[in-house]
Design a protein around this motif. Structure first.
Motif, PDB file in Angstrom:
ATOM      1  N   PHE A 104       0.829  -1.205   0.000  1.00  0.00           N
ATOM      2  CA  PHE A 104       0.000   0.000   0.000  1.00  0.00           C
ATOM      3  C   PHE A 104       0.864   1.255   0.000  1.00  0.00           C
ATOM      4  CE2 PHE A 104      -4.059  -2.142   1.304  1.00  0.00           C
ATOM      5  CZ  PHE A 104      -4.863  -1.510   0.364  1.00  0.00           C
ATOM      6  N   LEU A 105       1.990   1.211   0.695  1.00  0.00           N
ATOM      7  CA  LEU A 105       2.904   2.354   0.709  1.00  0.00           C
ATOM      8  C   LEU A 105       3.495   2.596  -0.675  1.00  0.00           C
ATOM      9  CD1 LEU A 105       4.811   1.807   4.091  1.00  0.00           C
ATOM     10  CD2 LEU A 105       3.110   3.557   3.576  1.00  0.00           C
ATOM     11  N   ILE A 106       3.882   1.498  -1.361  1.00  0.00           N
ATOM     12  CA  ILE A 106       4.384   1.618  -2.737  1.00  0.00           C
ATOM     13  C   ILE A 106       3.299   2.191  -3.639  1.00  0.00           C
ATOM     14  CG2 ILE A 106       5.258   0.361  -4.745  1.00  0.00           C
ATOM     15  CD1 ILE A 106       7.276   0.300  -2.592  1.00  0.00           C
ATOM     16  N   PHE A 107       2.104   1.651  -3.491  1.00  0.00           N
ATOM     17  CA  PHE A 107       0.969   2.094  -4.298  1.00  0.00           C
ATOM     18  C   PHE A 107       0.664   3.574  -4.033  1.00  0.00           C
ATOM     19  CE2 PHE A 107      -3.646   2.642  -4.835  1.00  0.00           C
ATOM     20  CZ  PHE A 107      -3.758   2.304  -6.168  1.00  0.00           C
ATOM     21  N   PHE A 108       0.695   3.967  -2.768  1.00  0.00           N
ATOM     22  CA  PHE A 108       0.463   5.363  -2.378  1.00  0.00           C
ATOM     23  C   PHE A 108       1.517   6.270  -3.009  1.00  0.00           C
ATOM     24  CE2 PHE A 108       1.536   8.800   0.638  1.00  0.00           C
ATOM     25  CZ  PHE A 108       0.340   9.508   0.614  1.00  0.00           C
ATOM     26  N   TYR A 109       2.764   5.821  -2.980  1.00  0.00           N
ATOM     27  CA  TYR A 109       3.869   6.585  -3.572  1.00  0.00           C
ATOM     28  C   TYR A 109       3.637   6.806  -5.069  1.00  0.00           C
ATOM     29  CZ  TYR A 109       8.507   6.907  -5.789  1.00  0.00           C
ATOM     30  OH  TYR A 109       9.564   7.240  -6.585  1.00  0.00           O
ATOM     31  N   ILE A 110       3.217   5.757  -5.773  1.00  0.00           N
ATOM     32  CA  ILE A 110       2.952   5.852  -7.216  1.00  0.00           C
ATOM     33  C   ILE A 110       1.793   6.813  -7.489  1.00  0.00           C
ATOM     34  CG2 ILE A 110       2.179   4.572  -9.267  1.00  0.00           C
ATOM     35  CD1 ILE A 110       3.650   2.129  -8.109  1.00  0.00           C
ATOM     36  N   MET A 111       0.728   6.714  -6.691  1.00  0.00           N
ATOM     37  CA  MET A 111      -0.435   7.578  -6.879  1.00  0.00           C
ATOM     38  C   MET A 111      -0.086   9.052  -6.634  1.00  0.00           C
ATOM     39  SD  MET A 111      -3.015   5.809  -7.895  1.00  0.00           S
ATOM     40  CE  MET A 111      -1.811   4.889  -8.865  1.00  0.00           C
ATOM     41  N   VAL A 112       0.733   9.313  -5.604  1.00  0.00           N
ATOM     42  CA  VAL A 112       1.141  10.697  -5.307  1.00  0.00           C
ATOM     43  C   VAL A 112       1.931  11.281  -6.471  1.00  0.00           C
ATOM     44  CG1 VAL A 112       2.655  12.121  -3.852  1.00  0.00           C
ATOM     45  CG2 VAL A 112       1.108  10.462  -2.796  1.00  0.00           C
ATOM     46  N   ILE A 113       2.822  10.478  -7.040  1.00  0.00           N
ATOM     47  CA  ILE A 113       3.603  10.933  -8.203  1.00  0.00           C
ATOM     48  C   ILE A 113       2.674  11.265  -9.368  1.00  0.00           C
ATOM     49  CG2 ILE A 113       5.276  10.241  -9.966  1.00  0.00           C
ATOM     50  CD1 ILE A 113       6.660   8.587  -7.804  1.00  0.00           C
ATOM     51  N   ASN A 114       1.680  10.408  -9.605  1.00  0.00           N
ATOM     52  CA  ASN A 114       0.720  10.659 -10.689  1.00  0.00           C
ATOM     53  C   ASN A 114      -0.049  11.962 -10.474  1.00  0.00           C
ATOM     54  OD1 ASN A 114       1.211   8.464 -12.377  1.00  0.00           O
ATOM     55  ND2 ASN A 114      -0.113   7.119 -11.195  1.00  0.00           N
ATOM     56  N   VAL A 115      -0.450  12.198  -9.227  1.00  0.00           N
ATOM     57  CA  VAL A 115      -1.180  13.434  -8.912  1.00  0.00           C
ATOM     58  C   VAL A 115      -0.286  14.646  -9.159  1.00  0.00           C
ATOM     59  CG1 VAL A 115      -2.185  14.799  -7.034  1.00  0.00           C
ATOM     60  CG2 VAL A 115      -2.747  12.369  -7.250  1.00  0.00           C
ATOM     61  N   ILE A 116       0.977  14.559  -8.730  1.00  0.00           N
ATOM     62  CA  ILE A 116       1.924  15.670  -8.929  1.00  0.00           C
ATOM     63  C   ILE A 116       2.125  15.942 -10.418  1.00  0.00           C
ATOM     64  CG2 ILE A 116       4.337  16.395  -8.663  1.00  0.00           C
ATOM     65  CD1 ILE A 116       4.339  14.830  -5.993  1.00  0.00           C
TER      66      ILE A 116
END
Length: 259
Positions: free
Chosen positions: A107-119
Motif C-alpha cells: 500500500f505504501l508503494i501504491f500510495f507513492y505511485i499515486m502521489v507521483i501521478n497526482v503531482i
C-alpha cells in the motif's frame, strides 16, 4: 547454491559485473529446483493476471481506472513476494513472507505511485514532468528493496534510498540494462512469431500462456539480480559506517588520553 558463502561475500567488496550475473543465475536456478511452492505461486499469479487481461480483451470490456489500479496493486504484491523470497534466501534469515506486512508495505508503494501521478497531473508541463520522473527514478532505485527488506518507516526509507543511490546508480543500472536488452533480444522474435498466429486459435492462447511464463521468469530473474545488488550495496555501506565509527571512537579516545 552456497548461500552461507554468498552472504559472507556481501561485505567483502563490491561484486564484479560477472559475479552479479553468475550469482543471480545460481539463485534463480535454486528457486526453480528447491522452492517449488514459491515458483508455483509466482507463475500462477502472473498467469491469473494474464487471464484477467484476456477476459477483458475477449469480452471487449472497458478498462476503467479501478481495474488498472487493481491490476497494478496485484503486480506490486507479486513482485514484493519475489524480493522478500530472494532477500531471505541470501541473508539466510528463514523469515516467512507475512501476508499482512506485505499488504501494508505494498500500500505504501501504491500510495507513492499515486502521489507521483497526482503531482505530474498537477504540473502538466512535459519537460518538468520528465525532470521530476528522472529525479525520482535515479534517487529511488533502492526504495522498494529497503521498504520490504528493512524495518524502516516510510520517510527513513526515502532518506536512506537517496543516500544509497549516491555512487551506486551505475552499479545497479548497468547489469539491469544488460539483462533487459538480452531479454528483448530473445523476446521480440518470439513475439513476432506470436503476432502471425491468429489470437482466436487454441495455438494462439497457448502461445500467450508461454509468453506469460517466459516474461514472468525473466521478471523473477530481474528481481533476483536487483535484490542481490541492493544487499551488496547495503552490506558495504554498513561495513563502511562501522569502520568510520571505529575510527571516531579511537580518535576520541586518543584525544581524551592526551588531555
Amino acid at each position: 547454491m552456497d548461500f552461507e558463502n554468498l552472504k559472507n561475500k556481501l561485505d567483502k567488496g563490491y561484486f564484479k559485473l560477472s559475479d552479479y550475473f553468475n550469482d543471480s543465475f545460481d539463485i534463480f536456478k535454486h528457486l526453480l529446483k528447491k522452492e517449488k511452492k514459491f515458483i508455483a505461486f509466482f507463475f500462477v499469479s502472473y498467469l491469473v493476471l494474464q487471464i484477467i487481461l484476456l477476459c477483458i480483451e475477449n469480452m471487449k470490456l472497458e478498462i476503467n481506472d479501478f481495474t488498472l489500479i487493481f491490476l497494478l496493486f496485484l503486480r506490486i504484491i507479486i513482485n514484493s513476494a519475489g524480493i522478500q523470497k530472494v532477500g531471505n534466501l541470501i541473508e539466510i534469515n528463514n523469515q516467512k513472507i507475512l501476508f499482512f506486512r506485505t499488504i501494508k508495505k505494498s500500500f505504501l508503494i501504491f500510495f507513492y505511485i499515486m502521489v507521483i501521478n497526482v503531482i505530474l497531473d498537477f504540473v502538466n508541463i512535459p519537460m518538468i514532468d520528465i525532470l521530476i520522473i528522472l529525479f525520482l527514478f535515479f534517487n529511488f532505485l533502492f526504495f522498494v528493496h529497503l521498504l520490504y527488506l528493512r524495518d524502516l518507516d516510510f520517510f527513513q526509507t526515502i532518506k536512506y534510498s537517496f543516500y544509497l543511490c549516491k555512487g551506486n546508480r551505475i552499479r545497479l543500472l548497468v547489469p539491469i540494462i544488460i539483462l533487459i536488452l538480452f531479454f528483448y533480444f530473445i523476446f521480440l522474435p518470439i513475439k513476432f512469431i506470436f503476432g502471425i498466429i491468429p489470437n482466436t486459435s487454441i495455438l494462439g492462447f497457448i502461445f500467450k500462456i508461454f509468453l506469460t511464463i517466459f516474461s514472468s521468469s525473466f521478471n523473477l530473474l530481474l528481481l533476483t539480480m536487483a535484490t542481490l545488488i541492493f544487499l551488496n550495496v547495503l552490506y558495504m555501506d554498513l561495513k563502511n559506517i562501522k569502520k568510520e565509527n571505529s575510527v571516531s571512537e579511537i580518535k576520541n579516545k586518543n584525544d581524551t588520553d592526551f588531555q
